[in-house]
Design a protein around this motif. Structure first.
Motif, PDB file in Angstrom:
ATOM      1  N   ASP A   8       0.844  -1.207   0.000  1.00 49.87           N
ATOM      2  CA  ASP A   8       0.000   0.000   0.000  1.00 49.87           C
ATOM      3  C   ASP A   8       0.877   1.253   0.000  1.00 49.87           C
ATOM      4  N   LEU A   9       1.939   1.221   0.789  1.00 46.87           N
ATOM      5  CA  LEU A   9       2.855   2.364   0.835  1.00 46.87           C
ATOM      6  C   LEU A   9       3.515   2.583  -0.520  1.00 46.87           C
ATOM      7  N   PRO A  14       6.883   6.594  -4.044  1.00 43.88           N
ATOM      8  CA  PRO A  14       7.867   5.756  -4.745  1.00 43.88           C
ATOM      9  C   PRO A  14       8.678   4.896  -3.765  1.00 43.88           C
ATOM     10  N   GLU A  15       9.026   3.696  -4.211  1.00 42.84           N
ATOM     11  CA  GLU A  15       9.812   2.791  -3.374  1.00 42.84           C
ATOM     12  C   GLU A  15      11.153   3.420  -2.996  1.00 42.84           C
ATOM     13  N   ALA A  16      11.705   4.237  -3.876  1.00 44.86           N
ATOM     14  CA  ALA A  16      12.978   4.911  -3.576  1.00 44.86           C
ATOM     15  C   ALA A  16      12.846   5.781  -2.327  1.00 44.86           C
ATOM     16  N   ASN A  17      11.701   6.428  -2.170  1.00 41.89           N
ATOM     17  CA  ASN A  17      11.472   7.243  -0.972  1.00 41.89           C
ATOM     18  C   ASN A  17      11.402   6.366   0.276  1.00 41.89           C
ATOM     19  N   ILE A  18      10.751   5.217   0.161  1.00 48.96           N
ATOM     20  CA  ILE A  18      10.648   4.312   1.309  1.00 48.96           C
ATOM     21  C   ILE A  18      12.035   3.802   1.685  1.00 48.96           C
ATOM     22  N   ILE A  19      12.845   3.505   0.684  1.00 48.59           N
ATOM     23  CA  ILE A  19      14.221   3.077   0.947  1.00 48.59           C
ATOM     24  C   ILE A  19      14.980   4.190   1.667  1.00 48.59           C
ATOM     25  N   GLN A  20      14.836   5.405   1.162  1.00 46.91           N
ATOM     26  CA  GLN A  20      15.521   6.550   1.772  1.00 46.91           C
ATOM     27  C   GLN A  20      15.086   6.733   3.231  1.00 46.91           C
ATOM     28  N   LEU A  27      22.008  -0.105   2.560  1.00 47.10           N
ATOM     29  CA  LEU A  27      21.993  -1.358   1.801  1.00 47.10           C
ATOM     30  C   LEU A  27      21.232  -1.244   0.482  1.00 47.10           C
ATOM     31  N   GLY A  28      20.474  -0.160   0.326  1.00 46.60           N
ATOM     32  CA  GLY A  28      19.723   0.032  -0.913  1.00 46.60           C
ATOM     33  C   GLY A  28      18.414  -0.738  -0.970  1.00 46.60           C
ATOM     34  N   THR A  29      17.932  -1.201   0.170  1.00 45.77           N
ATOM     35  CA  THR A  29      16.653  -1.930   0.220  1.00 45.77           C
ATOM     36  C   THR A  29      15.772  -1.348   1.319  1.00 45.77           C
ATOM     37  N   VAL A  30      14.499  -1.660   1.222  1.00 41.90           N
ATOM     38  CA  VAL A  30      13.537  -1.245   2.247  1.00 41.90           C
ATOM     39  C   VAL A  30      13.796  -2.070   3.505  1.00 41.90           C
TER      40      VAL A  30
END
Length: 144
Positions: A8-9, A14-20, A27-30
């Motif tokens: 949902d998030l 964007p997934e990049a924002n969640i990673i950030q 590590l570059g991952t969520v």
């Protein structure tokens, strides 16, 4: 059952924002644990407003609650990163989510699910007494 999920998030930002927001180690991952903690915090906030108005946990999650949960979760993810500036739009979404929860709590907005107040057999008192069976009449009670 949480009110929102990582998917949902990802549909919301964007997934990049969640990673950030979650990848403190670089590590570059969520980081799923940090996302889960933010979701749990959002669920607690929501439950705090719904407690007493609805039976918890909710068996089905209305779309409005899912949207509120997403907004609060993303806000909590931003809030944990003190090095990032909170976007004004995110602050506004959080404030609006809390206002909606307040209106739900006050009964101004209905979720369309059964609540203790609207459930069958709720909110009505039954008695076997009549006005003729009173020990003290209204006139006697008004004297005191």
């Amino acid at each position: 059952m949480p009110y929102c999920t990582l998917d949902d998030l990802k549909n919301h930002i964007p997934e990049a924002n969640i990673i950030q927001l979650t990848d403190d180690e670089g590590l570059g991952t969520v980081n799923q644990a940090r996302v889960d903690k933010a979701i749990t915090t959002a669920d607690s906030v929501i439950d705090g407003y719904l407690r007493g108005r609805y039976t918890l946990p909710l068996l089905t999650v209305p779309e409005l609650i899912k949207t509120i949960a997403i907004d609060i979760t993303v806000y909590k993810l931003y809030e944990r990163r003190l090095d990032l500036e909170m976007p004004e739009a995110m602050s506004n979404r959080y404030r609006n989510a809390v206002k909606l929860l307040d209106q739900i709590q006050k009964g101004l907005i209905k979720l369309g699910i059964e609540s203790p107040e609207t459930g069958p057999g709720q909110g009505h008192y039954k008695t076997n007494k009549t006005t003729e069976g009173r020990t003290f009449s209204k006139d006697i009670l008004d004297k005191f």
